[in-house]
Motif scaffolding. Structure first.
Motif, PDB file in Angstrom:
ATOM      1  N   LEU A   1       1.619  -6.077  -2.023  1.00 59.72           N
ATOM      2  CA  LEU A   1       2.590  -6.609  -1.069  1.00 59.72           C
ATOM      3  C   LEU A   1       1.958  -7.675  -0.188  1.00 59.72           C
ATOM      4  O   LEU A   1       2.638  -8.550   0.331  1.00 59.72           O
ATOM      5  CB  LEU A   1       3.163  -5.469  -0.207  1.00 59.72           C
ATOM      6  N   ARG A   2       0.635  -7.604  -0.016  1.00 54.31           N
ATOM      7  CA  ARG A   2      -0.040  -8.620   0.790  1.00 54.31           C
ATOM      8  C   ARG A   2      -0.036  -9.966   0.094  1.00 54.31           C
ATOM      9  O   ARG A   2      -0.152 -11.000   0.739  1.00 54.31           O
ATOM     10  CB  ARG A   2      -1.486  -8.197   1.062  1.00 54.31           C
ATOM     11  N   ARG A   3       0.004  -9.943  -1.229  1.00 47.92           N
ATOM     12  CA  ARG A   3       0.134 -11.233  -1.920  1.00 47.92           C
ATOM     13  C   ARG A   3       1.290 -11.100  -2.911  1.00 47.92           C
ATOM     14  O   ARG A   3       1.110 -10.893  -4.099  1.00 47.92           O
ATOM     15  CB  ARG A   3      -1.132 -11.648  -2.640  1.00 47.92           C
ATOM     16  N   VAL A   4       2.452 -11.180  -2.312  1.00 46.28           N
ATOM     17  CA  VAL A   4       3.685 -10.992  -3.068  1.00 46.28           C
ATOM     18  C   VAL A   4       3.834 -12.063  -4.133  1.00 46.28           C
ATOM     19  O   VAL A   4       4.480 -11.868  -5.159  1.00 46.28           O
ATOM     20  CB  VAL A   4       4.869 -10.974  -2.072  1.00 46.28           C
ATOM     21  N   GLU A   5       3.147 -13.206  -3.912  1.00 46.33           N
ATOM     22  CA  GLU A   5       3.329 -14.322  -4.833  1.00 46.33           C
ATOM     23  C   GLU A   5       2.902 -13.957  -6.266  1.00 46.33           C
ATOM     24  O   GLU A   5       3.440 -14.510  -7.225  1.00 46.33           O
ATOM     25  CB  GLU A   5       2.609 -15.574  -4.333  1.00 46.33           C
ATOM     26  N   THR A   6       1.956 -13.012  -6.432  1.00 41.72           N
ATOM     27  CA  THR A   6       1.546 -12.653  -7.794  1.00 41.72           C
ATOM     28  C   THR A   6       2.711 -12.035  -8.553  1.00 41.72           C
ATOM     29  O   THR A   6       3.004 -12.421  -9.685  1.00 41.72           O
ATOM     30  CB  THR A   6       0.382 -11.640  -7.780  1.00 41.72           C
ATOM     31  N   VAL A   7       3.353 -11.055  -7.922  1.00 38.69           N
ATOM     32  CA  VAL A   7       4.491 -10.418  -8.586  1.00 38.69           C
ATOM     33  C   VAL A   7       5.587 -11.453  -8.816  1.00 38.69           C
ATOM     34  O   VAL A   7       6.215 -11.496  -9.884  1.00 38.69           O
ATOM     35  CB  VAL A   7       5.021  -9.238  -7.751  1.00 38.69           C
ATOM     36  N   GLY A   8       5.773 -12.335  -7.839  1.00 34.71           N
ATOM     37  CA  GLY A   8       6.768 -13.389  -7.982  1.00 34.71           C
ATOM     38  C   GLY A   8       6.457 -14.283  -9.175  1.00 34.71           C
ATOM     39  O   GLY A   8       7.344 -14.595  -9.983  1.00 34.71           O
ATOM     40  N   THR A   9       5.174 -14.643  -9.326  1.00 26.70           N
ATOM     41  CA  THR A   9       4.771 -15.473 -10.456  1.00 26.70           C
ATOM     42  C   THR A   9       5.052 -14.758 -11.771  1.00 26.70           C
ATOM     43  O   THR A   9       5.490 -15.373 -12.746  1.00 26.70           O
ATOM     44  CB  THR A   9       3.273 -15.813 -10.357  1.00 26.70           C
ATOM     45  N   MET A  10       4.826 -13.461 -11.772  1.00 25.39           N
ATOM     46  CA  MET A  10       5.052 -12.728 -13.014  1.00 25.39           C
ATOM     47  C   MET A  10       6.525 -12.646 -13.351  1.00 25.39           C
ATOM     48  O   MET A  10       6.891 -12.654 -14.525  1.00 25.39           O
ATOM     49  CB  MET A  10       4.436 -11.343 -12.914  1.00 25.39           C
ATOM     50  N   VAL A  11       7.366 -12.554 -12.335  1.00 26.29           N
ATOM     51  CA  VAL A  11       8.803 -12.567 -12.585  1.00 26.29           C
ATOM     52  C   VAL A  11       9.186 -13.894 -13.236  1.00 26.29           C
ATOM     53  O   VAL A  11       9.875 -13.935 -14.261  1.00 26.29           O
ATOM     54  CB  VAL A  11       9.590 -12.367 -11.275  1.00 26.29           C
ATOM     55  N   VAL A  12       8.673 -15.003 -12.649  1.00 29.02           N
ATOM     56  CA  VAL A  12       8.977 -16.319 -13.209  1.00 29.02           C
ATOM     57  C   VAL A  12       8.500 -16.393 -14.653  1.00 29.02           C
ATOM     58  O   VAL A  12       9.212 -16.867 -15.544  1.00 29.02           O
ATOM     59  CB  VAL A  12       8.320 -17.432 -12.360  1.00 29.02           C
ATOM     60  N   PHE A  13       7.292 -15.881 -14.892  1.00 25.59           N
ATOM     61  CA  PHE A  13       6.734 -15.904 -16.237  1.00 25.59           C
ATOM     62  C   PHE A  13       7.631 -15.153 -17.219  1.00 25.59           C
ATOM     63  O   PHE A  13       7.974 -15.651 -18.296  1.00 25.59           O
ATOM     64  CB  PHE A  13       5.331 -15.300 -16.223  1.00 25.59           C
ATOM     65  N   ALA A  14       8.045 -13.916 -16.825  1.00 28.95           N
ATOM     66  CA  ALA A  14       8.869 -13.097 -17.714  1.00 28.95           C
ATOM     67  C   ALA A  14      10.198 -13.785 -18.004  1.00 28.95           C
ATOM     68  O   ALA A  14      10.655 -13.828 -19.154  1.00 28.95           O
ATOM     69  CB  ALA A  14       9.090 -11.725 -17.092  1.00 28.95           C
ATOM     70  N   VAL A  15      10.807 -14.354 -16.965  1.00 27.45           N
ATOM     71  CA  VAL A  15      12.087 -15.030 -17.157  1.00 27.45           C
ATOM     72  C   VAL A  15      11.904 -16.234 -18.079  1.00 27.45           C
ATOM     73  O   VAL A  15      12.737 -16.509 -18.963  1.00 27.45           O
ATOM     74  CB  VAL A  15      12.677 -15.468 -15.797  1.00 27.45           C
ATOM     75  N   LEU A  16      10.773 -16.911 -17.925  1.00 30.83           N
ATOM     76  CA  LEU A  16      10.493 -18.079 -18.744  1.00 30.83           C
ATOM     77  C   LEU A  16      10.362 -17.688 -20.219  1.00 30.83           C
ATOM     78  O   LEU A  16      10.885 -18.372 -21.105  1.00 30.83           O
ATOM     79  CB  LEU A  16       9.208 -18.741 -18.248  1.00 30.83           C
ATOM     80  N   VAL A  17       9.668 -16.586 -20.473  1.00 33.66           N
ATOM     81  CA  VAL A  17       9.527 -16.138 -21.863  1.00 33.66           C
ATOM     82  C   VAL A  17      10.908 -15.864 -22.451  1.00 33.66           C
ATOM     83  O   VAL A  17      11.222 -16.276 -23.569  1.00 33.66           O
ATOM     84  CB  VAL A  17       8.636 -14.884 -21.954  1.00 33.66           C
ATOM     85  N   ALA A  18      11.762 -15.169 -21.655  1.00 33.96           N
ATOM     86  CA  ALA A  18      13.117 -14.876 -22.134  1.00 33.96           C
ATOM     87  C   ALA A  18      13.883 -16.163 -22.402  1.00 33.96           C
ATOM     88  O   ALA A  18      14.695 -16.240 -23.330  1.00 33.96           O
ATOM     89  CB  ALA A  18      13.854 -14.016 -21.104  1.00 33.96           C
ATOM     90  N   THR A  19      13.607 -17.198 -21.607  1.00 34.94           N
ATOM     91  CA  THR A  19      14.279 -18.482 -21.812  1.00 34.94           C
ATOM     92  C   THR A  19      13.782 -19.151 -23.081  1.00 34.94           C
ATOM     93  O   THR A  19      14.566 -19.678 -23.870  1.00 34.94           O
ATOM     94  CB  THR A  19      14.005 -19.413 -20.612  1.00 34.94           C
ATOM     95  N   MET A  20      12.474 -19.134 -23.269  1.00 36.58           N
ATOM     96  CA  MET A  20      11.902 -19.811 -24.435  1.00 36.58           C
ATOM     97  C   MET A  20      12.434 -19.223 -25.731  1.00 36.58           C
ATOM     98  O   MET A  20      12.516 -19.896 -26.748  1.00 36.58           O
ATOM     99  CB  MET A  20      10.368 -19.715 -24.426  1.00 36.58           C
ATOM    100  N   PHE A  21      12.781 -17.930 -25.673  1.00 37.59           N
ATOM    101  CA  PHE A  21      13.331 -17.268 -26.849  1.00 37.59           C
ATOM    102  C   PHE A  21      14.574 -17.965 -27.364  1.00 37.59           C
ATOM    103  O   PHE A  21      14.825 -18.026 -28.569  1.00 37.59           O
ATOM    104  CB  PHE A  21      13.690 -15.829 -26.500  1.00 37.59           C
ATOM    105  N   VAL A  22      15.365 -18.485 -26.427  1.00 39.99           N
ATOM    106  CA  VAL A  22      16.613 -19.130 -26.824  1.00 39.99           C
ATOM    107  C   VAL A  22      16.305 -20.366 -27.675  1.00 39.99           C
ATOM    108  O   VAL A  22      17.053 -20.697 -28.593  1.00 39.99           O
ATOM    109  CB  VAL A  22      17.424 -19.521 -25.568  1.00 39.99           C
ATOM    110  N   PHE A  23      15.158 -21.004 -27.390  1.00 37.55           N
ATOM    111  CA  PHE A  23      14.816 -22.215 -28.132  1.00 37.55           C
ATOM    112  C   PHE A  23      14.274 -21.909 -29.520  1.00 37.55           C
ATOM    113  O   PHE A  23      14.026 -22.818 -30.297  1.00 37.55           O
ATOM    114  CB  PHE A  23      13.777 -23.037 -27.353  1.00 37.55           C
ATOM    115  N   ALA A  24      14.035 -20.618 -29.796  1.00 43.32           N
ATOM    116  CA  ALA A  24      13.503 -20.259 -31.111  1.00 43.32           C
ATOM    117  C   ALA A  24      14.527 -20.488 -32.213  1.00 43.32           C
ATOM    118  O   ALA A  24      14.221 -20.415 -33.392  1.00 43.32           O
ATOM    119  CB  ALA A  24      13.034 -18.809 -31.114  1.00 43.32           C
ATOM    120  N   GLY A  25      15.771 -20.726 -31.828  1.00 42.91           N
ATOM    121  CA  GLY A  25      16.775 -20.991 -32.845  1.00 42.91           C
ATOM    122  C   GLY A  25      17.854 -21.847 -32.222  1.00 42.91           C
ATOM    123  O   GLY A  25      17.635 -22.493 -31.206  1.00 42.91           O
TER     124      GLY A  25
END
Lengths: 51, 255, 224
Positions: free
Chosen positions: C18-42
C-alpha cells in the motif's frame, strides 16, 4: 510406409545420439581417472606420510 | 545372512547402496538382454506382425510410440519416489537416481511426442492435434524440462538436490490432475473430425499384442540400462571429484 | 500452525504494497494490456470475442501473476529480509501461509479492475451469475497463488529467477486455467451449470491438494 520408416529412423537416431553423449561422458571420466592415477604415481611415497 | 537388513530402519537407510550395487551387478545382463529383445522386436515389426487393416504401415509406429509413453511415466515415478527418499534420508545416491531418471525420462517423452506426431500426420492428416493425450504429454514435457532447468540453473550457493526434489514431487502430483482436466477440456467440446480412428486398445489382435509387449520389454530394458549407466557415471564423477580434491590438498601441503 | 505469525506476515506485505500503490496499479495496466493484445491476435467477430473472453481473462492473470509472484518474493531477498524471517521463531508453514494469503489478496485486487474491463471489451454477458463468477475467480486465484508463491521461492534460488518462474508455473497451472476458462465459458453461455460445478470442484480439489503440498514442502525450499 514413409511415415513408419521415418518414425523408426528418428527413434533410433535420437537414442543413438543420446548413447553417443553417454559414451563421450564415459571417455571424459576415463581421462579424469587416468590423470588421477598419474598424479598419484608422481606424488611418490614421500608425500604419503601426510594425509 | 549378513546382507539381510536387521530392521526397517536399517533397510531404508541402506536401500540406496543396495539398489546401486544390484544395478551395477545387473548392468551387463540388462544391456545384452536389451540388444537381444530389440533384435526380436525388429524381426517382429518388420517381417512378422500383419498390417493393420485400416491404417496400414503407419500403425507400426504404435510399437515404439506406446512403449516410449509408458517409459516416461515409469521414469517420472522413479523421480518422484527417489525425491521423497532423498528429502527423507538426504543421501546423495537418491538424488543421483532422480537426476538420471529425469534425464532419460525426458528423452523418452520427447520420443513419444515425436513418434506421436509422425503417426498423426498420415492418420489424422496433421502433425499436431489438441487431443487429450497429446496435450497432457506436451505439458509433462514442459514440467520435466523445467525440472532439468532448475537443476541446470540453480545458484551455486543453493542446495540443488533439495530444490530439484521438491520440484520433482510437486510436478509428479500434478500429472493426474492435468490428465483429468485436459480430458474434460477435450470431451466437453465436440471433437473435430480429424480423429478418423481411435487408438487401438482392447480389441488388439494377438499378434499385435505380442509385438507390443515384446517392444515394451525391450524399451524398458533400454531405459533401465541407460539409467544405470548414467547413475554409475554420476556416482563415479562424484568419487573422482572427491579424490581430486584430496590429491590437491596433499600436493599443496607437500609443497 | 502459527495463525498470528501468518497474519503478521500478511499485514506486513499489505502495508508494504500500500505504501507503493503504483506497483499494483502498473500490474493492473499490464494485465489489461495483455487482454487487449489478445484481440489483435485475430480479427474477432462478437461471437469470437465471447468465445475467447474467459480464456483471455485467465491468460492475462497468468502473466500478471507470474510477474507479481517473483516481485513479491524478491522483496524478501532484498537486505536479507528472508534471513530475518527465517531466524525469527516462525513456523515455515506459517511463513508460507502469510505469503500465500498476500499473493491471493494482490491478485484479487488486480481482478477487481481486470474483470469488469475484460467483460466489457469481450462483450461478455454474465446473465446475472455474479456470485458464481466471484466464487470461480476466488477458487482459481487461491490455487494459482499457492503454486506461484511456492515456485517463486524455488526460482529465486536459481540464476535465471524471473525467466524460470513462468516455465515452472504455467505447465503446473494448466488445470486451474482450464477450470477458470471453461467454467467461465459455461457461465457466459448460460444453462451449463453442471459443467460450471464440475470445473469449480476440480479447482477446489486442486486448491486443497496443492495448498497442502506447497505448505508442507515450502520448508524444504527455504531451508538454509
Amino acid at each position: 510406409m514413409t511415415w513408419y520408416l521415418a518414425a523408426y529412423a528418428v527413434f533410433w537416431a535420437v537414442l543413438f545420439g543420446y548413447l553417443l553423449g553417454v559414451a563421450s561422458r564415459q571417455q571424459r571420466l576415463v581421462e579424469r581417472a587416468e590423470a588421477l592415477t598419474r598424479r598419484l604415481a608422481e606424488g611418490g611415497p614421500g608425500s604419503e606420510s601426510r594425509p | 545372512m549378513s546382507w539381510w537388513p536387521r530392521s526397517w530402519r536399517q533397510f531404508w537407510s541402506t536401500l540406496d547402496g543396495r539398489t546401486y550395487h544390484m544395478m551395477l551387478a545387473a548392468r551387463p545382463w540388462i544391456g545384452w538382454l536389451a540388444v537381444g529383445t530389440m533384435a526380436v522386436v525388429f524381426a517382429l515389426v518388420f517381417w512378422w506382425v500383419p498390417l493393420e487393416a485400416i491404417q496400414g504401415y503407419p500403425q507400426k509406429i504404435f510399437y515404439i510410440h506406446v512403449p516410449s509413453a509408458w517409459i516416461m511415466y515409469a521414469a517420472f515415478g522413479v523421480v518422484f519416489a527417489s525425491s521423497i527418499l532423498y528429502l527423507w534420508k538426504r543421501t546423495p545416491l537418491w538424488d543421483i537416481f532422480a537426476r538420471c531418471a529425469a534425464e532419460v525420462g525426458f528423452l523418452f517423452v520427447t520420443l513419444a511426442l515425436v513418434t506421436g506426431m509422425l503417426w498423426g500426420k498420415p492418420i489424422w492428416g496433421t502433425y499436431w492435434t489438441w487431443d487429450a493425450r497429446l496435450t497432457s504429454t506436451l505439458i509433462l514435457w514442459f514440467i520435466y524440462g523445467g525440472y532439468l532447468l532448475v537443476r541446470a540453473l540453480a545458484r551455486p550457493d543453493a542446495d540443488v538436490a533439495r530444490l530439484a526434489a521438491v520440484v520433482g514431487i510437486v510436478g509428479f502430483l500434478d500429472v493426474p490432475i492435468i490428465h483429468l482436466s485436459v480430458l474434460w477440456w477435450r470431451t466437453l467440446h465436440p471433437e473435430p473430425v480429424v480423429m478418423i480412428i481411435d487408438d487401438p486398445g482392447g480389441g488388439l489382435p494377438a499378434s499385435m499384442l505380442i509385438t507390443l509387449l515384446t517392444s515394451l520389454v525391450a524399451v524398458s530394458l533400454i531405459f533401465t540400462w541407460l539409467w544405470i549407466q548414467r547413475v554409475w557415471q554420476e556416482r563415479t564423477a562424484e568419487n573422482l571429484a572427491l579424490l581430486e580434491a584430496l590429491l590437491d590438498r596433499r600436493e599443496r601441503s607437500a609443497r | 500452525m502459527g495463525w498470528r505469525a501468518a497474519g503478521a506476515i500478511l499485514a506486513k506485505d499489505l502495508r508494504l504494497e500500500l505504501r507503493r500503490v503504483e506497483t499494483v496499479g502498473t500490474m493492473v495496466v499490464f494485465a489489461v494490456l495483455v487482454a487487449t493484445m489478445f484481440v489483435f491476435a485475430g480479427d474477432p467477430t462478437p461471437q469470437d470475442l465471447r468465445r475467447l473472453g474467459p480464456g483471455a481473462l485467465w491468460v492475462s492473470l497468468l502473466f500478471a501473476g507470474a510477474i507479481g509472484f517473483g516481485r513479491w518474493f524478491a522483496q524478501e531477498e532484498r537486505n536479507q529480509a528472508l534471513q530475518g524471517l527465517l531466524v525469527s521463531p516462525v513456523d515455515r508453514a506459517a511463513l508460507f501461509a502469510g505469503k500465500w494469503a498476500g499473493a491471493t489478496v494482490f491478485l484479487l485486487g488486480i481482478e477487481c479492475a481486470l474483470v469488469p474491463v475484460t467483460l466489457t471489451m469481450y462483450q461478455l454477458d454474465m446473465r446475472g451469475a455474479w456470485g458464481e463468477l466471484a466464487l470461480l475467480l476466488a477458487t482459481v486465484t487461491i490455487g494459482y497463488s499457492a503454486l506461484g508463491t511456492f515456485f517463486a521461492a524455488v526460482a529465486a534460488r536459481t540464476t535465471a529467477g524471473e525467466l524460470l518462474l513462468p516455465i515452472l508455473l504455467f505447465p503446473l497451472s494448466v488445470p486451474l486455467i482450464l477450470a477458470g476458462a471453461e467454467g467461465g465459458q459455461a457461465l457466459v453461455e448460460g444453462g451449463r451449470m453442471g459443467d460450471y460445478w464440475s470445473w469449480l470442484s476440480l479447482a477446489v480439489a486442486f486448491d486443497v491438494i496443492f495448498g497442502t503440498v506447497c505448505t508442507l514442502a515450502f520448508e524444504y525450499v527455504i531451508e538454509e
